[in-house]
Design an enzyme around this catalytic site. Structure first.
Site, PDB file in Angstrom:
ATOM      1  N   GLY A 170       3.286 -30.032 -85.594  1.00 42.84           N
ATOM      2  CA  GLY A 170       2.687 -31.086 -84.781  1.00 42.84           C
ATOM      3  C   GLY A 170       1.401 -31.584 -85.420  1.00 42.84           C
TER       4      GLY A 170
ATOM      5  N   ASP B 261      14.500 -28.653 -68.018  1.00 45.23           N
ATOM      6  CA  ASP B 261      13.055 -28.480 -68.134  1.00 45.23           C
ATOM      7  C   ASP B 261      12.714 -27.059 -67.728  1.00 45.23           C
TER       8      ASP B 261
ATOM      9  N   TYR C  26      -3.557 -20.789 -72.483  1.00 46.89           N
ATOM     10  CA  TYR C  26      -2.305 -20.629 -73.255  1.00 46.89           C
ATOM     11  C   TYR C  26      -2.069 -19.150 -73.570  1.00 46.89           C
TER      12      TYR C  26
ATOM     13  N   VAL D 283      -4.352 -27.826 -86.710  1.00 48.28           N
ATOM     14  CA  VAL D 283      -5.356 -28.073 -87.741  1.00 48.28           C
ATOM     15  C   VAL D 283      -4.761 -28.220 -89.149  1.00 48.28           C
ATOM     16  N   THR D 284      -3.754 -27.413 -89.499  1.00 50.00           N
ATOM     17  CA  THR D 284      -3.222 -27.493 -90.872  1.00 50.00           C
ATOM     18  C   THR D 284      -2.593 -28.858 -91.147  1.00 50.00           C
ATOM     19  N   ARG D 285      -1.821 -29.327 -90.168  1.00 50.46           N
ATOM     20  CA  ARG D 285      -1.121 -30.606 -90.378  1.00 50.46           C
ATOM     21  C   ARG D 285      -2.107 -31.760 -90.331  1.00 50.46           C
TER      22      ARG D 285
ATOM     23  N   SER E 130       3.039 -14.765 -79.022  1.00 53.43           N
ATOM     24  CA  SER E 130       2.088 -15.370 -79.956  1.00 53.43           C
ATOM     25  C   SER E 130       0.924 -14.443 -80.287  1.00 53.43           C
TER      26      SER E 130
ATOM     27  N   ALA F 128     -13.640 -21.038 -75.525  1.00 53.61           N
ATOM     28  CA  ALA F 128     -13.658 -19.686 -76.117  1.00 53.61           C
ATOM     29  C   ALA F 128     -12.756 -19.744 -77.349  1.00 53.61           C
TER      30      ALA F 128
ATOM     31  N   ILE G 159      14.032 -27.157 -78.775  1.00 56.15           N
ATOM     32  CA  ILE G 159      14.759 -27.499 -80.011  1.00 56.15           C
ATOM     33  C   ILE G 159      14.137 -28.697 -80.726  1.00 56.15           C
ATOM     34  N   THR G 160      13.408 -29.555 -79.986  1.00 53.65           N
ATOM     35  CA  THR G 160      12.792 -30.725 -80.622  1.00 53.65           C
ATOM     36  C   THR G 160      11.456 -30.384 -81.293  1.00 53.65           C
TER      37      THR G 160
ATOM     38  N   GLU H  26      -1.897 -15.418 -80.461  1.00 57.17           N
ATOM     39  CA  GLU H  26      -2.979 -15.870 -79.587  1.00 57.17           C
ATOM     40  C   GLU H  26      -3.206 -14.856 -78.452  1.00 57.17           C
TER      41      GLU H  26
HETATM   42  P1  NAP Z   1       6.029 -27.184 -80.631  1.00 60.31           P
HETATM   43  O1  NAP Z   1       6.308 -27.854 -81.931  1.00 60.31           O
HETATM   44  O2  NAP Z   1       4.869 -27.599 -79.823  1.00 60.31           O
HETATM   45  O3  NAP Z   1       7.371 -27.341 -79.733  1.00 60.31           O
HETATM   46  C1  NAP Z   1       7.359 -27.059 -78.367  1.00 60.31           C
HETATM   47  C2  NAP Z   1       8.709 -27.411 -77.791  1.00 60.31           C
HETATM   48  O4  NAP Z   1       8.717 -27.126 -76.379  1.00 60.31           O
HETATM   49  C3  NAP Z   1       9.091 -28.898 -77.915  1.00 60.31           C
HETATM   50  O5  NAP Z   1      10.458 -28.993 -78.201  1.00 60.31           O
HETATM   51  C4  NAP Z   1       8.796 -29.428 -76.524  1.00 60.31           C
HETATM   52  O6  NAP Z   1       9.577 -30.559 -76.182  1.00 60.31           O
HETATM   53  C5  NAP Z   1       9.242 -28.240 -75.688  1.00 60.31           C
HETATM   54  N1  NAP Z   1       8.724 -28.273 -74.322  1.00 60.31           N
HETATM   55  C6  NAP Z   1       7.438 -28.404 -73.929  1.00 60.31           C
HETATM   56  N2  NAP Z   1       7.354 -28.382 -72.589  1.00 60.31           N
HETATM   57  C7  NAP Z   1       8.620 -28.227 -72.113  1.00 60.31           C
HETATM   58  C8  NAP Z   1       9.196 -28.145 -70.818  1.00 60.31           C
HETATM   59  N3  NAP Z   1       8.436 -28.219 -69.733  1.00 60.31           N
HETATM   60  N4  NAP Z   1      10.530 -27.973 -70.711  1.00 60.31           N
HETATM   61  C9  NAP Z   1      11.317 -27.915 -71.818  1.00 60.31           C
HETATM   62  N5  NAP Z   1      10.834 -28.022 -73.076  1.00 60.31           N
HETATM   63  C10 NAP Z   1       9.494 -28.174 -73.222  1.00 60.31           C
HETATM   64  O7  NAP Z   1       5.919 -25.606 -80.835  1.00 60.31           O
HETATM   65  P2  NAP Z   1       6.325 -24.702 -82.101  1.00 60.31           P
HETATM   66  O8  NAP Z   1       5.188 -24.662 -83.045  1.00 60.31           O
HETATM   67  O9  NAP Z   1       7.661 -25.091 -82.559  1.00 60.31           O
HETATM   68  O10 NAP Z   1       6.359 -23.265 -81.415  1.00 60.31           O
HETATM   69  C11 NAP Z   1       7.554 -22.786 -80.799  1.00 60.31           C
HETATM   70  C12 NAP Z   1       7.182 -21.695 -79.798  1.00 60.31           C
HETATM   71  O11 NAP Z   1       6.530 -20.623 -80.472  1.00 60.31           O
HETATM   72  C13 NAP Z   1       6.222 -22.126 -78.702  1.00 60.31           C
HETATM   73  O12 NAP Z   1       6.550 -21.406 -77.534  1.00 60.31           O
HETATM   74  C14 NAP Z   1       4.866 -21.685 -79.209  1.00 60.31           C
HETATM   75  O13 NAP Z   1       3.981 -21.484 -78.134  1.00 60.31           O
HETATM   76  C15 NAP Z   1       5.240 -20.397 -79.913  1.00 60.31           C
HETATM   77  N6  NAP Z   1       4.406 -19.987 -81.025  1.00 60.31           N
HETATM   78  C16 NAP Z   1       4.138 -20.868 -82.031  1.00 60.31           C
HETATM   79  C17 NAP Z   1       3.386 -20.444 -83.120  1.00 60.31           C
HETATM   80  C18 NAP Z   1       3.085 -21.376 -84.272  1.00 60.31           C
HETATM   81  O14 NAP Z   1       2.189 -21.038 -85.066  1.00 60.31           O
HETATM   82  N7  NAP Z   1       3.794 -22.466 -84.424  1.00 60.31           N
HETATM   83  C19 NAP Z   1       2.915 -19.117 -83.179  1.00 60.31           C
HETATM   84  C20 NAP Z   1       3.248 -18.253 -82.139  1.00 60.31           C
HETATM   85  C21 NAP Z   1       3.994 -18.685 -81.081  1.00 60.31           C
HETATM   86  P3  NAP Z   1       9.068 -32.074 -76.500  1.00 60.31           P
HETATM   87  O15 NAP Z   1       9.527 -32.355 -77.900  1.00 60.31           O
HETATM   88  O16 NAP Z   1       9.778 -32.852 -75.460  1.00 60.31           O
HETATM   89  O17 NAP Z   1       7.579 -32.085 -76.366  1.00 60.31           O
HETATM   90  O1  G4F Z   2      -4.140 -25.245 -85.493  1.00 58.99           O
HETATM   91  P1  G4F Z   2      -4.698 -24.745 -84.220  1.00 58.99           P
HETATM   92  O2  G4F Z   2      -4.770 -25.686 -83.085  1.00 58.99           O
HETATM   93  O3  G4F Z   2      -3.881 -23.431 -83.878  1.00 58.99           O
HETATM   94  P2  G4F Z   2      -4.166 -22.190 -82.894  1.00 58.99           P
HETATM   95  O4  G4F Z   2      -5.190 -22.505 -81.876  1.00 58.99           O
HETATM   96  O5  G4F Z   2      -4.424 -21.006 -83.765  1.00 58.99           O
HETATM   97  O6  G4F Z   2      -2.774 -22.045 -82.136  1.00 58.99           O
HETATM   98  C1  G4F Z   2      -1.547 -22.092 -82.843  1.00 58.99           C
HETATM   99  O7  G4F Z   2      -1.214 -20.792 -83.271  1.00 58.99           O
HETATM  100  C2  G4F Z   2      -0.942 -19.863 -82.199  1.00 58.99           C
HETATM  101  C3  G4F Z   2      -0.629 -18.507 -82.850  1.00 58.99           C
HETATM  102  O8  G4F Z   2      -1.813 -17.762 -82.965  1.00 58.99           O
HETATM  103  C4  G4F Z   2       0.232 -20.401 -81.413  1.00 58.99           C
HETATM  104  F1  G4F Z   2       0.593 -19.501 -80.443  1.00 58.99           F
HETATM  105  C5  G4F Z   2      -0.133 -21.737 -80.802  1.00 58.99           C
HETATM  106  O9  G4F Z   2       1.005 -22.257 -80.096  1.00 58.99           O
HETATM  107  C6  G4F Z   2      -0.490 -22.699 -81.935  1.00 58.99           C
HETATM  108  O10 G4F Z   2       0.692 -22.944 -82.676  1.00 58.99           O
HETATM  109  O11 G4F Z   2      -6.191 -24.207 -84.468  1.00 58.99           O
HETATM  110  C7  G4F Z   2      -6.468 -23.252 -85.457  1.00 58.99           C
HETATM  111  C8  G4F Z   2      -7.980 -23.114 -85.623  1.00 58.99           C
HETATM  112  C9  G4F Z   2      -8.737 -22.877 -84.321  1.00 58.99           C
HETATM  113  O12 G4F Z   2      -9.673 -21.866 -84.545  1.00 58.99           O
HETATM  114  C10 G4F Z   2      -9.461 -24.190 -84.055  1.00 58.99           C
HETATM  115  O13 G4F Z   2     -10.691 -24.048 -83.361  1.00 58.99           O
HETATM  116  O14 G4F Z   2      -8.476 -24.349 -86.142  1.00 58.99           O
HETATM  117  C11 G4F Z   2      -9.678 -24.666 -85.467  1.00 58.99           C
HETATM  118  N1  G4F Z   2      -9.903 -26.136 -85.559  1.00 58.99           N
HETATM  119  C12 G4F Z   2     -10.983 -26.708 -86.149  1.00 58.99           C
HETATM  120  N2  G4F Z   2     -10.898 -28.043 -86.040  1.00 58.99           N
HETATM  121  C13 G4F Z   2      -9.108 -27.092 -85.084  1.00 58.99           C
HETATM  122  C14 G4F Z   2      -9.729 -28.300 -85.385  1.00 58.99           C
HETATM  123  N3  G4F Z   2      -7.917 -27.033 -84.428  1.00 58.99           N
HETATM  124  C15 G4F Z   2      -7.329 -28.202 -84.083  1.00 58.99           C
HETATM  125  N4  G4F Z   2      -6.124 -28.177 -83.452  1.00 58.99           N
HETATM  126  N5  G4F Z   2      -7.925 -29.422 -84.355  1.00 58.99           N
HETATM  127  C16 G4F Z   2      -9.114 -29.517 -84.992  1.00 58.99           C
HETATM  128  O15 G4F Z   2      -9.632 -30.610 -85.227  1.00 58.99           O
END
Ligand code: NAP
Ligand code: G4F
Length: 328
Positions: free
Chosen positions: A193, A64, A157, A197-199, A133, A288, A10-11, A135
């Protein structure tokens, strides 16, 4: 009586938008939070209250995904109607540094919740959402990717998410659980977070515009991603749990763009040329890489009536605007 939802994660980015969405729908929202030495609840602070009793419909519980007893106890005492398992070690690059921990939390953690559902006796009534995901598609076997595209994960992952995904399917088939997986493509927002990369780009563009930063170090700029807006994707999660039957769905935009495209959109929005500021740092490369993701969301559109509204250019603008406003 209000429906009860439990959100793990939720955080996080998605957890905070989902909590907001469910509160607006009248749910009583429970969140699983893990203990940290400092409070990391900035994304849900505006929803107020949890510990101060200001919002009695938002209640946080320590627990947890690595601690199964805490999960069984919580599910037994709470008896939630819906569980959204969003918690994960969600950073792909970091999963290469901590593969065992990532497998344990992102993979086995989903199994702990599924088993806690069975053990606590709530399996007949609860509806479960697993955050799968794109991924998992990794080295993609088809373009665009759909619910039936074979998985080929390219990171610890991705492997952990495949395990959690198949476990969700298995518990659905073995125990007749109402369990769904949303296969979500990358979704971003001002709450993303800061190391994704976008943020990283939107913050840097804003800071450079304000004269607070001179350079931005990145890795591979050629990878292609299907980027949508997180706020829109949480409604899709909820819709999956409101159907007559459990199923798995892709949520995506069906557009793909390189990191360079996102840089152009973000820096261009501030009349900056990203080439003047971006430098290469090999530390951000992965052992990779996932080169191309593009999702086909037609099943979600047909069955759920879900469609994305925000595409990459609009997303880049709203993220840069939010980061600029935060600096003011
Ligand atoms: P996120 O911002 O990284 O949030 C992850 C959350 O999981 C945080 O609240 C974190 O808590 C909590 N967490 C981590 N380890 C934990 C543990 N051991 N026990 C309990 N809580 C734990 O991720 P998000 O972008 O919101 O993504 C949400 C979910 O969708 C994730 O499962 C991610 O893998 C999946 N997903 C994301 C994307 C994307 O593009 N954003 C795409 C596909 C799938 P803390 O605040 O304490 O760290
Ligand atoms: O923003 P990224 O770290 O996201 P990535 O690896 O696609 O994963 C995210 O999306 C997944 C869904 O497909 C989620 F499941 C996962 O939890 C997460 O939310 O990287 C995106 C791309 C990659 O190809 C990486 O190599 O950006 C490229 N990149 C280039 N420079 C970078 C950077 N990524 C990060 N994080 N930081 C860099 O400086």
């Amino acid at each position: 009586m209000a429906k009860k939802a439990l959100i793990t994660g939720i955080t996080g980015q998605d957890g905070s938008y989902l909590a907001e969405f469910l509160l607006e729908k009248g749910y009583e929202v429970h969140g699983l939070v893990r203990r940290a030495s400092t409070l990391n609840r900035a994304r849900i602070d505006h929803l107020q209250g949890f510990e101060h009793g200001e919002n009695p419909r938002l209640i946080l519980h320590y627990g947890d995904l690595a601690d199964s007893v805490s999960l069984v106890k919580l599910l037994y005492s709470l008896q939630p109607d819906e569980i959204y398992n969003l918690a994960a070690q969600s950073h792909v690059r970091v999963s290469f540094d901590i593969p065992e921990y990532t497998s344990d939390v992102t993979g086995v953690g989903a199994g702990r919740i599924l088993e806690a559902i069975i053990e606590s006796g709530i399996g007949k009534k609860v509806r479960f959402y697993q955050a799968s995901s794109s991924e998992m598609f990794g080295k993609v076997q088809a373009v665009p990717q759909t619910e039936t595209t074979p998985f080929y994960p390219r990171s610890p992952y991705g492997c952990a998410k495949v395990f959690a995904h198949w476990l969700t399917v298995n518990y659905r088939e073995s125990y007749n659980l109402f369990a769904c997986s949303g296969i979500l493509f990358n979704h971003e927002s001002p709450r993303r977070g800061e190391s994704f990369v976008t943020r990283k780009i939107s913050i840097a563009a804003a800071r450079i515009k304000k004269g607070l930063q001179k350079e931005l170090y990145l890795g591979n700029l050629d990878a292609k991603r299907d980027w949508g807006y997180a706020k829109e994707y949480v409604e899709g999660m909820w819709l999956m749990l409101q159907q007559d039957k459990p199923d798995d769905y892709v949520l995506a935009t069906n557009e793909t763009h390189t990191i360079e495209d996102f840089l152009s959109a973000a820096f261009g929005h501030l009349d900056l040329d990203w080439r003047d500021y971006v430098k290469f740092d090999s530390r951000y490369l992965r052992p990779a890489e996932v080169d191309l993701l593009i999702g086909d969301y037609s099943k979600a559109k047909r069955a759920l009536g879900w469609e994305p509204q925000t595409r990459m250019h609009g997303l880049a603008k709203l993220m840069v605007d939010a980061d600029l406003a935060a600096l003011r």
